[in-house]
Structure formats: C-alpha cells, structure tokens
Design a protein around this motif. Structure first.
Motif, PDB file in Angstrom:
ATOM      1  N   SER A 177     -29.158 -15.718  19.769  1.00  0.00           N
ATOM      2  CA  SER A 177     -27.822 -15.362  19.705  1.00  0.00           C
ATOM      3  C   SER A 177     -27.648 -13.884  19.299  1.00  0.00           C
ATOM      4  CB  SER A 177     -26.961 -16.175  18.708  1.00  0.00           C
ATOM      5  OG  SER A 177     -27.518 -16.242  17.345  1.00  0.00           O
ATOM      6  N   ASP A 178     -28.823 -13.434  18.378  1.00  0.00           N
ATOM      7  CA  ASP A 178     -28.701 -11.839  18.424  1.00  0.00           C
ATOM      8  C   ASP A 178     -29.006 -10.843  19.770  1.00  0.00           C
ATOM      9  OD1 ASP A 178     -29.096  -9.353  17.248  1.00  0.00           O
ATOM     10  OD2 ASP A 178     -29.966 -10.013  15.327  1.00  0.00           O
ATOM     11  N   LYS A 207     -33.726 -13.031  29.449  1.00  0.00           N
ATOM     12  CA  LYS A 207     -32.302 -12.930  29.920  1.00  0.00           C
ATOM     13  C   LYS A 207     -31.612 -14.138  29.949  1.00  0.00           C
ATOM     14  CE  LYS A 207     -32.638  -8.608  32.479  1.00  0.00           C
ATOM     15  NZ  LYS A 207     -32.562  -8.055  33.735  1.00  0.00           N
ATOM     16  N   GLU A 208     -32.473 -15.391  30.513  1.00  0.00           N
ATOM     17  CA  GLU A 208     -32.006 -16.637  30.483  1.00  0.00           C
ATOM     18  C   GLU A 208     -31.764 -17.212  29.110  1.00  0.00           C
ATOM     19  OE1 GLU A 208     -34.165 -20.975  31.888  1.00  0.00           O
ATOM     20  OE2 GLU A 208     -34.777 -19.150  32.947  1.00  0.00           O
ATOM     21  N   LYS A 209     -32.644 -17.014  28.147  1.00  0.00           N
ATOM     22  CA  LYS A 209     -32.337 -17.396  26.638  1.00  0.00           C
ATOM     23  C   LYS A 209     -31.177 -16.800  26.263  1.00  0.00           C
ATOM     24  CE  LYS A 209     -36.233 -19.677  25.946  1.00  0.00           C
ATOM     25  NZ  LYS A 209     -36.254 -21.071  25.683  1.00  0.00           N
ATOM     26  N   ILE A 210     -30.836 -15.610  26.482  1.00  0.00           N
ATOM     27  CA  ILE A 210     -29.530 -14.703  26.027  1.00  0.00           C
ATOM     28  C   ILE A 210     -28.266 -15.751  26.625  1.00  0.00           C
ATOM     29  CG2 ILE A 210     -28.141 -12.801  25.952  1.00  0.00           C
ATOM     30  CD1 ILE A 210     -30.846 -11.034  25.758  1.00  0.00           C
ATOM     31  N   ASN A 211     -28.301 -15.756  28.026  1.00  0.00           N
ATOM     32  CA  ASN A 211     -27.263 -16.358  28.732  1.00  0.00           C
ATOM     33  C   ASN A 211     -27.015 -17.938  28.191  1.00  0.00           C
ATOM     34  OD1 ASN A 211     -26.771 -14.091  30.201  1.00  0.00           O
ATOM     35  ND2 ASN A 211     -28.081 -14.748  31.887  1.00  0.00           N
ATOM     36  N   ASN A 213     -27.394 -18.783  25.317  1.00  0.00           N
ATOM     37  CA  ASN A 213     -26.540 -18.922  23.966  1.00  0.00           C
ATOM     38  C   ASN A 213     -25.283 -18.149  23.844  1.00  0.00           C
ATOM     39  OD1 ASN A 213     -28.263 -19.174  21.129  1.00  0.00           O
ATOM     40  ND2 ASN A 213     -29.578 -18.910  22.833  1.00  0.00           N
ATOM     41  N   SER A 214     -24.763 -17.654  25.214  1.00  0.00           N
ATOM     42  CA  SER A 214     -23.446 -16.925  25.243  1.00  0.00           C
ATOM     43  C   SER A 214     -22.350 -18.321  25.142  1.00  0.00           C
ATOM     44  CB  SER A 214     -23.116 -16.460  26.681  1.00  0.00           C
ATOM     45  OG  SER A 214     -24.316 -15.482  26.950  1.00  0.00           O
TER      46      SER A 214
END
Length: 214
Positions: A177-178, A207-211, A213-214
């Motif tokens: 999430s950061d 990028k996939e992990k960040i998305n 957690n969006s």
C-alpha cells in the motif's frame, strides 16, 4: 518516556518479548532505552563503532537510570560482544552492503534472531540472509517523514531460498500500500536497466501488486 521515529518503532516492534537485545550501530541508544523502559527486554547491549554517538547513548542510559540493564560497548559490529550477551540483534541505520559485511563477520550469527533496517540496498541484506540459510518472517515498509524504509526480521533455518530478483527486492513483503516506496523502487530498477540489466518482469510484478492495493 523515550519516543521513537516510525522507522525505529518498526524495528523495536520486531524485537521479541523477554529477549536480551544487542543494538548494533545504536547511535543515541533510543531503541534499548525504549524497550527497557517498557519492560520488553531482559537486558541490552548498545554498540557503536564511533565514540561520539556511544557517549550520547551512555548519557541517555544514565538519564533513565538503566546502567544495570543496558551496557554500552564500543564495537565494530559484533566484534566486542560474546555469543551469550544477546538473543536478538537490531542492525539499523546503515546500508545493506555494510549490514551484510557485519553479519558475515559474526561466527555465531546463525543462532540469533535478527531485526534489520537497511537505509539503502535492502536487496543486498536479503541476498546475504538467503545465501546463508536465513528466512525472513516479517518484511515491512514503513513511512517516516518524507522517507520510506524497509524493516525485516530473520531466523536461521538452514533452508535454501532461491536467489532471484523477486526474492531479494521484495522478500516477504505482503503490504504494497505504500505506493511511494514502490514507485521509487520501480524508478531505481529502470535506471539500472540503462546499464543493460533486465528488470521488466520484476517491475511488472510490482506494478501489479500496487494496483491490487488500490
């Protein structure tokens, strides 16, 4: 009471209840005093390679009256410590390459619980751990003012962890999430690609992990 920065609080939170602590690169000694004040550790050894920060640590220990619980030692890494001095070691506030070097020079390090906070290149610290039979339990990204830090703890198991980009750069991180931390990591990897390295798969995973957690 001693107040810790978010970075140091994350480190202190991974020290086991009732353990004997060694704080390597203790700076002013905030973590040992913080944990002693709260009854979290049985005893502590605060170590630093430089006399000036160690004097600050000694002054803080004396201010809180913990001379019988916290020993302050001038030491290059674990050099002036004995195996029976501690159970848990915090190594924080230095680069991942230096942390790996400090760990490699301690003959009994595989008997200890490690809490590690690299200021730079956490991948180098993780790589050393994996190459030497350690497994990471908690792998945390913590924000502190305008900076974002990696904090993780590790135990020796003797198991072999595959050395690849995903493992050394992401370790056991579960919380993505950061976004600031991971965007900075992506930019760092893209810069490294200018030298011919290929981090496209790793960048795609981040990028996939960040998305997610969006």
């Amino acid at each position: 009471m001693v107040k810790l920065s978010e970075r140091l609080k994350a480190c202190a939170g991974l020290v086991r209840e009732g353990s004997r602590l060694a704080d390597i690169g203790c700076d002013h000694g905030f973590i040992p005093v913080y944990l002693t004040e709260r009854g979290r550790v049985k005893s502590a050894v605060a170590c630093d390679i430089n006399e000036k920060p160690l004097k600050s640590c000694i002054a803080l220990v004396e201010e809180y009256g913990f001379e019988d619980k916290i020993r302050c030692v001038l030491s290059d890494g674990f050099e002036n410590l004995e195996e029976n001095d501690f159970d848990d070691a915090v190594i924080a506030g230095m680069g991942g390459e230096l942390i790996a070097s400090i760990l490699s020079r301690c003959a009994y390090i595989n008997k200890k619980h490690l809490v590690i906070n690299p200021m730079t290149h956490p991948e180098l610290a993780r790589k050393w751990l994996f190459e030497n039979g350690f497994e990471i339990k908690n792998d945390i990204i913590t924000a502190d003012s305008d900076h974002h830090y990696s904090v993780f703890d590790a135990y020796y198991t003797g198991n072999n962890t595959e050395i690849n980009d995903i493992n050394i750069f992401l370790g056991k991180i579960e919380d993505f999430s950061d976004k600031d931390y991971f965007i900075h990591l992506i930019n760092y990897l893209k810069n490294k690609e200018k030298s011919g390295a290929d981090y496209s798969s790793l960048i795609g995973i981040i990028k996939e992990k960040i998305n997610d957690n969006s």
